[in-house]
Design an enzyme around this catalytic site. Sequence first.
Site, short mmCIF file in Angstrom:
data_model
loop_
_atom_site.label_atom_id
_atom_site.label_comp_id
_atom_site.label_asym_id
_atom_site.label_seq_id
_atom_site.Cartn_x
_atom_site.Cartn_y
_atom_site.Cartn_z
N ALA A 1 24.27 2.46 -13.93
CA ALA A 1 24.34 2.86 -15.34
C ALA A 1 25.60 2.32 -16.00
O ALA A 1 25.55 1.72 -17.08
CB ALA A 1 24.30 4.38 -15.45
N GLU B 1 35.78 3.57 -11.56
CA GLU B 1 34.92 3.93 -10.44
C GLU B 1 35.75 4.66 -9.38
O GLU B 1 36.83 4.20 -9.01
CB GLU B 1 34.28 2.67 -9.84
N ARG C 1 18.69 -1.35 -3.79
CA ARG C 1 19.63 -0.81 -4.77
C ARG C 1 21.01 -1.47 -4.66
O ARG C 1 21.65 -1.77 -5.67
CB ARG C 1 19.75 0.70 -4.59
N TYR D 1 7.70 0.12 0.01
CA TYR D 1 7.50 -1.16 -0.66
C TYR D 1 8.52 -2.17 -0.12
O TYR D 1 9.59 -1.78 0.38
CB TYR D 1 7.62 -1.04 -2.18
N ASP E 1 22.11 9.58 -15.16
CA ASP E 1 21.99 10.84 -14.42
C ASP E 1 22.99 11.89 -14.89
O ASP E 1 22.75 13.10 -14.72
CB ASP E 1 22.20 10.60 -12.93
#
Length: 411
Positions: free
Chosen positions: A27, A46, A120, A225, A303
């Site tokens: 995000a 971060e 990810r 997947y 989120d």
Amino acid sequence: MLHGAQPPATATSDHQSAVAVIGGGIAGLTLALALRREGIDCTVFERSPEPAEVGAGLQLAPNATRLLHRLGVAEALRAVAVLPRALRMRGWDDDRPLATTALGAACRRGYGAPYYTVNRAQLHRVLWEAVGGGQVRTGHRLMGLTEGPEGVDLNFASGARHRAGVVIGADGVHSVVRAWLAGDAPVFSGSSVYRGLVPAGRLPWAADEPEVRIWPGPGRHLVCYPVSAGREISFTATVPADAAGEESWTAEGDPAELAAAYRGWNPAVTRLIGSADVVRRWPLYDRESLAGWVTSRVALLGDAAHPMLPFLAQGANQAIEDAVTLAVCLGRAAEGGAPEAFRRYQELRLPRTTLIQRGARQSTRFLHLRDQLKPGEPRRTRGTADPHGLAGLRAMGWLYGHDAEAIAAAA
């Protein structure tokens, strides 16, 4: 320069910036790219000492991929992604097809953008490299913030301070910024998930026919997947849990416990679970929807604003929509400045994300067969009336066809 977001020259903090983004995940990095395109500088803070994301699978639908492509990462994303042909629901006990939604070329034709499955961590690396490390300050764990008439003061665990014109909280479900703004707390959902990555060579049936496979079943479900340009198979398996337990994206789970939770399921599922050398387990948390996400100088994103259970595979997609919408609103702010941009962003995003957030919760009734299967009741006859999945694809228009950037620009 964004009107109303400049830090005053008299700020006493160690550093200053027009926009501070808290959180360097998907995000926050997407927002940094989108702000750059609008000509707005930002600093991303971060908490981790090194850029890192857990290596789990992620589905990127057209409502997000069209935005990522416009931000300039199409080629890099294509190099690590897989283009699944379809999303197929299958029987938990017999593996028979239940329902199909076409993806692949049909999805790209219908919605003008692809449906990807990705690792990810690799998506995070694509965004990190596009933003550039110089714009991100790692090892900055936010402890608190103070909003004043001329800016927002940030205090970090290291003792560092920062003054920003506006602050965007993109710091996840346990957001420090949200705790300051709303004062609520995450709520354990009653489920935990196991995630794993399996070399594709161990599961040729999953690699040779790239699909998103979903097995809904009694009280739980499993999704798998291919990712990593087809080199790995990602799976996510839910299990009911009475207590949250340890919360960590990197905490190892017990493969034997996972296998026991899916005992009696069809051989494709049990082979998939048995092929994983390592599984990660963590509890799923949720929050109630907020009536508002913004103040005059602080806003929430992703989120931090609307944590979503993963049962519609839209969490990252909605964060990407948020980021582009917010950047457009800030980039076109006029006399109203940041407060007006934040208000417009909230008006555009809150109804949609609330709908999807609730839909993700409600989907457990279908995925866990709460309406279809009762204890002691035999399985009902099943089949699919739409084997090619085109009707299923058209039904996703409200979700996949949404162009957050165009809507924000028109507003």
